[in-house]
Scaffold this motif. Structure first.
Motif, PDB file in Angstrom:
ATOM      1  N   HIS A  36       0.840  -1.210   0.000  1.00 44.20           N
ATOM      2  CA  HIS A  36       0.000   0.000   0.000  1.00 44.20           C
ATOM      3  C   HIS A  36       0.869   1.253   0.000  1.00 44.20           C
ATOM      4  O   HIS A  36       0.566   2.227   0.688  1.00 44.20           O
ATOM      5  CB  HIS A  36      -0.915   0.004   1.227  1.00 44.20           C
ATOM      6  CG  HIS A  36      -1.839  -1.170   1.282  1.00 44.20           C
ATOM      7  ND1 HIS A  36      -2.228  -1.770   2.462  1.00 44.20           N
ATOM      8  CD2 HIS A  36      -2.449  -1.868   0.282  1.00 44.20           C
ATOM      9  CE1 HIS A  36      -3.046  -2.785   2.186  1.00 44.20           C
ATOM     10  NE2 HIS A  36      -3.192  -2.860   0.875  1.00 44.20           N
ATOM     11  N   ASP A  62      -1.104   3.518   2.582  1.00 45.83           N
ATOM     12  CA  ASP A  62      -0.556   3.485   3.931  1.00 45.83           C
ATOM     13  C   ASP A  62       0.380   4.688   4.098  1.00 45.83           C
ATOM     14  O   ASP A  62       1.528   4.686   3.615  1.00 45.83           O
ATOM     15  CB  ASP A  62       0.202   2.174   4.191  1.00 45.83           C
ATOM     16  CG  ASP A  62      -0.758   1.017   4.442  1.00 45.83           C
ATOM     17  OD1 ASP A  62      -1.983   1.228   4.358  1.00 45.83           O
ATOM     18  OD2 ASP A  62      -0.278  -0.095   4.726  1.00 45.83           O
ATOM     19  N   ARG A  87      -4.663   1.440  -3.214  1.00 44.32           N
ATOM     20  CA  ARG A  87      -5.376   0.201  -2.913  1.00 44.32           C
ATOM     21  C   ARG A  87      -6.857   0.304  -3.272  1.00 44.32           C
ATOM     22  O   ARG A  87      -7.559  -0.697  -3.328  1.00 44.32           O
ATOM     23  CB  ARG A  87      -5.232  -0.119  -1.422  1.00 44.32           C
ATOM     24  CG  ARG A  87      -5.872   0.937  -0.541  1.00 44.32           C
ATOM     25  CD  ARG A  87      -5.586   0.742   0.924  1.00 44.32           C
ATOM     26  NE  ARG A  87      -6.108  -0.515   1.424  1.00 44.32           N
ATOM     27  CZ  ARG A  87      -5.948  -0.933   2.675  1.00 44.32           C
ATOM     28  NH1 ARG A  87      -5.270  -0.196   3.540  1.00 44.32           N
ATOM     29  NH2 ARG A  87      -6.445  -2.066   3.071  1.00 44.32           N
ATOM     30  N   HIS A 157       3.567  -1.934   6.531  1.00 38.63           N
ATOM     31  CA  HIS A 157       2.275  -1.254   6.416  1.00 38.63           C
ATOM     32  C   HIS A 157       2.180  -0.188   7.501  1.00 38.63           C
ATOM     33  O   HIS A 157       3.020  -0.117   8.404  1.00 38.63           O
ATOM     34  CB  HIS A 157       1.120  -2.244   6.623  1.00 38.63           C
ATOM     35  CG  HIS A 157       0.899  -3.173   5.469  1.00 38.63           C
ATOM     36  ND1 HIS A 157      -0.138  -3.042   4.593  1.00 38.63           N
ATOM     37  CD2 HIS A 157       1.606  -4.257   5.049  1.00 38.63           C
ATOM     38  CE1 HIS A 157      -0.079  -4.011   3.678  1.00 38.63           C
ATOM     39  NE2 HIS A 157       0.972  -4.764   3.934  1.00 38.63           N
ATOM     40  N   SER A 158       1.139   0.631   7.399  1.00 40.34           N
ATOM     41  CA  SER A 158       0.836   1.540   8.504  1.00 40.34           C
ATOM     42  C   SER A 158      -0.668   1.525   8.723  1.00 40.34           C
ATOM     43  O   SER A 158      -1.429   1.207   7.813  1.00 40.34           O
ATOM     44  CB  SER A 158       1.330   2.953   8.204  1.00 40.34           C
ATOM     45  OG  SER A 158       0.615   3.535   7.128  1.00 40.34           O
TER      46      SER A 158
END
Ligand SMILES: [Zn+2]
Length: 389
Positions: A36, A62, A87, A157-158
């Motif tokens: 992402h 992200d 995404r 990711h975040s």
């Protein structure tokens, strides 16, 4: 990647349309993936009908991870594969059959460009914006394996600090499925940092069949884990630099650890199952950490029971005084209990929940212990109106 040749231990950078490969050593023992990373959209899709501001939100990508992945790849000299498109176009971290592969709605935002989606459009997005990324990952894995050194897969990711207006306490989470080889040292490293609230499969589980690491890690027998960093910590350059440095240091140390290296197995071998016969002793230790989650719940429950017991003993403390001083009272606690029960699908009446807290029917407690509130207390309560019962 085949043209890299078996002896060339280097993976070249590549700018694809929907993804890019960051260069690094094929024999580094590490591949970083970032599903992402980007929030771009191919020109023909415009903004998918969304206001620009929505594309800057966590629903589109992200936040903060791309610079961290670039830093990891550069500092560790490891190859990385990153997406370029949002995404919202198609989510590369979902299985092909996953209903959330192309979201029609995300965190309250309707995605107009995804509302009417026929099979042809879905296939087109799979072909142009999903498959190339996964093929790139496969080709990098192949090139790494060709060196004789089995890589681990680390996905970055975040997560948004607040989801459906509930704030999330974790600073960082490690998500993993059944293979703890990479997750365990990552978790231990984050615990050892001190001052971090670390999520073990929080804020969500890494056990999502069909996701990116399932496709490339679990299916190919490669050690793998996701690191999820909370977005408010990496929204600006300073935060990104700090977390890049931290992750570089931690991952570098993990790669040096002979235990991690020893645990890498031949590709295609069955991944170690936590309950399986090949449970490694280190795996066993890790299960203790997993059990700690149940233990934490027990500790929390014990503290709650002490609180309830205390409130029963101190029946001289009036609800109105609790409300005026602390903004909650026994009835609030009863409501929280009832809400928790409802969330678990249990039927519990308001009166039933109050009886759990008061240890007797509420009316009985009122008759026994409730005193006439002082005019001051009533005035304070009326002024702040801290709570509606
Ligand atoms: Zn993500």
């Amino acid at each position: 990647m085949a043209d890299q040749g078996l002896r060339a231990p280097f993976i070249k950078g590549l700018e694809g349309d929907s993804f890019c490969i960051l260069p690094g050593r094929a024999d580094r023992g590490l591949i970083v993936v970032c599903d992402h990373a980007g929030n771009a959209l191919p020109a023909e899709y415009g903004t998918l009908g969304l206001p620009e501001a929505q594309l800057a939100r966590h629903i589109a990508y992200d936040i903060g991870v791309a610079p961290i992945v670039r830093a990891l790849a550069a500092h560790l000299n490891a190859p990385a594969i990153m997406t370029r498109y949002s995404r919202l176009l198609i989510d590369p971290n979902r299985g092909r059959d996953d209903p959330t592969l192309i979201m029609r709605l995300s965190d309250g935002a309707v995605i107009p460009g995804n509302r009417k989606l026929d099979a042809a459009e879905r296939d087109k997005r799979l072909r142009l914006y999903y498959e190339p990324y996964h093929r790139a990952i496969d080709s990098v894995i192949d090139a790494c394996l060709a060196t004789g050194i089995t890589p681990v897969l680390l996905s970055i990711h975040s997560f948004t600090e607040s989801w459906k207006s509930v704030s999330r306490p974790w600073h960082v989470g490690v998500l993993w499925d059944r293979d703890a080889r990479l997750a365990r040292p990552l978790l231990e490293s984050f615990y050892a940092e001190g001052g971090l609230i670390v999520g073990d499969n929080e804020p969500y589980t890494g056990q999502l069949e069909g996701d990116c690491l399932w496709q490339h890690g679990t299916q190919r027998g490669l050690a793998n884990a996701i690191v999820e960093v909370r977005q408010d910590l990496i929204r600006d350059a300073a935060g990104q630099a700090a977390w890049s440095a931290r992750l570089c240091r931690i991952v570098e140390r993990i790669l040096r650890d002979p235990h991690v290296a020893q645990q890498t197995r031949a590709p295609g071998a069955r991944p170690p199952d936590a309950a399986g016969a090949d449970t490694h002793s280190r795996q066993g230790e890790f299960q203790m950490t997993k059990l700690d989650k149940a233990l934490v719940t027990e500790l929390e429950a014990a503290a709650f029971r002490r609180l309830v017991e205390h409130l029963r003993t101190r029946s001289d403390v009036q609800n109105i005084d609790l409300m005026n001083l602390a903004g909650f009272c026994r009835n609030c606690l009863s409501n929280w209990y009832q809400e928790a029960a409802t969330a678990k699908g249990l039927q519990l009446t308001k009166e039933g929940a109050r009886e759990v807290i008061y240890g007797m029917p509420y009316k009985e407690w009122q008759a026994k212990f409730q005193t006439e509130a002082s005019p001051e207390a009533k005035a304070a309560f009326a002024e702040t109106k801290p709570h509606q019962h």
